[in-house]
Structure formats: structure tokens, C-alpha cells
Design an enzyme around this catalytic site. Sequence first.
Site: not given
Length: 323
Positions: A124, A126, A148
Site C-alpha cells: 500500500s 501507506e 496499518y
Amino acid sequence: MQKRALITGLTGQDGSYLAELLLEKGYQVFGLVRRSSSGNLDRISHLSGNVQILSGDLLDQSSLMDVISESQPDEIYNLASQSYVPLSWTQPALTAEYTALGVSRLLESIRRCKKDAKFYQASSSEVFGQPDESPQTERTAFRPRNPYGVAKAYAHWMTINYRQQYNLYTCCGITYTHESPRRGTEFVFRKITSTAAMIKLGLAKELKLGNLEARRDWCYAKDAVYAMWLMLQQEKPDDYIIASGETHSVKDLVECAFNCVGLNWQDYVSVDPAFYRPDESVQLVGSIEKIKTQLDWKPQYSFEQLVELMVEHDLKKLTNTGC
Ligand code: NAP
């Protein structure tokens, strides 16, 4: 010979689109689905009979080994995770169990049960958190800023380590936000498109949002799953950014969605600081240079087309069901 694919996270947004794509391509598709007390098969109900569902959980190593031994997949797509960033702050340990350690369990199961399977890991954007360059490339340093992102960074490096250490065919696709009518309404894109449709039909009166200036790199989930498949068709495994390569603000999105239903967004939208993320990773935008050059991939749908198709879907659905 018919190819066999195993998808974890089959019941999620990407899993359901990927299953459709692989079925179209003639694969035998298996889906790892965890047991839940209420059932969660809405996104794949139209595929029943075509996909073989196998019971397993990323928390349970032996179930992963059983599922891989039974399905004997040529390709494994790991799309399962706790995927909601705000929840990762309230349930950080569980997020790590699913999203980080779950990948270790899966990689270890592949090493033991089906070493020649090709593996895709859903990384991701992120992982970049607060990046020190923009756009980000496959070489940009990871500075995750929420649990996360930290869990995804661990999974990313484990996937690469299994490639280097055991010579497994493993790849990471670093996806930026991707959306579709199958996205949950807790995510801002779908919240906006579905609320615009509800307001148009008189089913809602207002839309409360957080930071309207926040910018994101959004693309369509169907485009993203095609890139995932493409990555596993190459001779050598590698890691790629999957993104649109451009950013739009939440305000752009609101304006576009309300235009689609013929309303002025300023009459309905208010800003509520309660919706600001505690730690907002803004200005994430992916460079798609590598995937474009090496795999000839680029998104087929523009931002405006994506907004339009989602608003239209929600209008149709709400008109049919009235809720
Ligand atoms: P999603 O809709 O939230 O689906 C997540 C899937 O994971 C669901 O099928 C869920 O099953 C499954 N799952 C969760 N915990 C599990 C466990 N312990 N064992 C087995 N399955 C489990 O996610 P998505 O939007 O399709 O995203 C797919 C992947 O891409 C995820 O890894 C996500 O983190 C990553 N990603 C997504 C985006 C995006 O914009 N969508 C962006 C970057 C990365 P249940 O139905 O049982 O809950």
C-alpha cells in the site's frame, strides 16, 4: 492446461474484481474465506458456483497450508488484510496479526507446500507515510505513519526477503487508493458518491466531510486488479507502483459528484473536524513510470469517469431498493 489461482480476500472489493478477471481469462479460481458468524458474501454472490470457496484464516497457519495443498495454485494473490487505516489505531495489534504476520504465515505456507506458485502481495502507498519525495517511486524510502502502514511495510519486506532467500516468485504491488461501486461507504470516495446520489433522491439532506483540501491519488479497482494479474505473467518477479499518477482534492471529488446529479455541492456539504484523520498522510502520489514502461500498463478510466460510474451505480441501486 487450465491455470489455477488462489485469492485471499475474495470477499473484499479487489478480490471480487480479480475473481471476475481470472474467470474471464479461463482460470480455475479458489478463494480463501474466513468463517464469520454473519456471512459476508455480497460482493461475490454473482460468482457462486464459479469460484471454489475454501475455509481459512490469515491468523491460522495450518488452515493456509491446507488451502494451498488442496487448491495447488499456479498463482496466489494475497488481498486479505485489515484494510481500514483509522481502525488500525484502535486495533493496532490485530492489524499487525492480519496485515503483517498473516503474510509471514502465507509465505511460509507457500515455501512448504507449493514453492513454484507465483505470489502477489497487496502492498500500500501507506508504507510511504510522510514521503520525502513526490511522486513516489519503487525506490522511495518507507516512512509509515500509522499501524496499518507499518504492518504493510513489514509484509512488503517479508515478500521481498522470501524472493531473495528462497528464490520464490514473489511480487509486491504498491497500490494507491482505488475505488469502485463495491467500496465500503466508510471510505471517503464512496461516501461522497453515495451521499450525492442519496441527496438527489431526497434520502439525505447533507454531507459532512473532513479536510476538503486533502489530495489523493485515486484509480479504479478494475484497473488495479488488471495490473496485479499482469505482474504475475512476467518471466521475473518484481515490485511495481500501481496508481493513477495524478492527485485530486476531496473538493474536486465533491464538485464532480454533485455535478453528476445536477446539484451545487456548496448547498449540502459542511466540514466537520471530527472527520479529520488523526494522522493524515497527504500528498501521496505514485509515479507509474516503471509499470508503464515495463508492463505497458496505465489506468483505462479517468478520475471523472470513475466518479460518474460510481454516482450512476448508487443512483440506480437506491432507485431500485429505496435505501
Ligand atoms: P477489503 O475490501 O477491505 O477486503 C479485505 C479482505 O480481507 C476481505 O475479504 C476480508 O474478509 C479479508 N480478511 C480480513 N482479515 C482476514 C483474515 N484474518 N483471514 C482471511 N481473510 C481476511 O480490501 P480491498 O479494498 O479489496 O483491498 C485489497 C488489498 O489491497 C488489502 O490488502 C488492502 O489493504 C490493500 N490496499 C487497498 C487499497 C484500496 O484503495 N482499496 C489501497 C492500498 C492497498 P471478510 O469479508 O471476512 O472481512
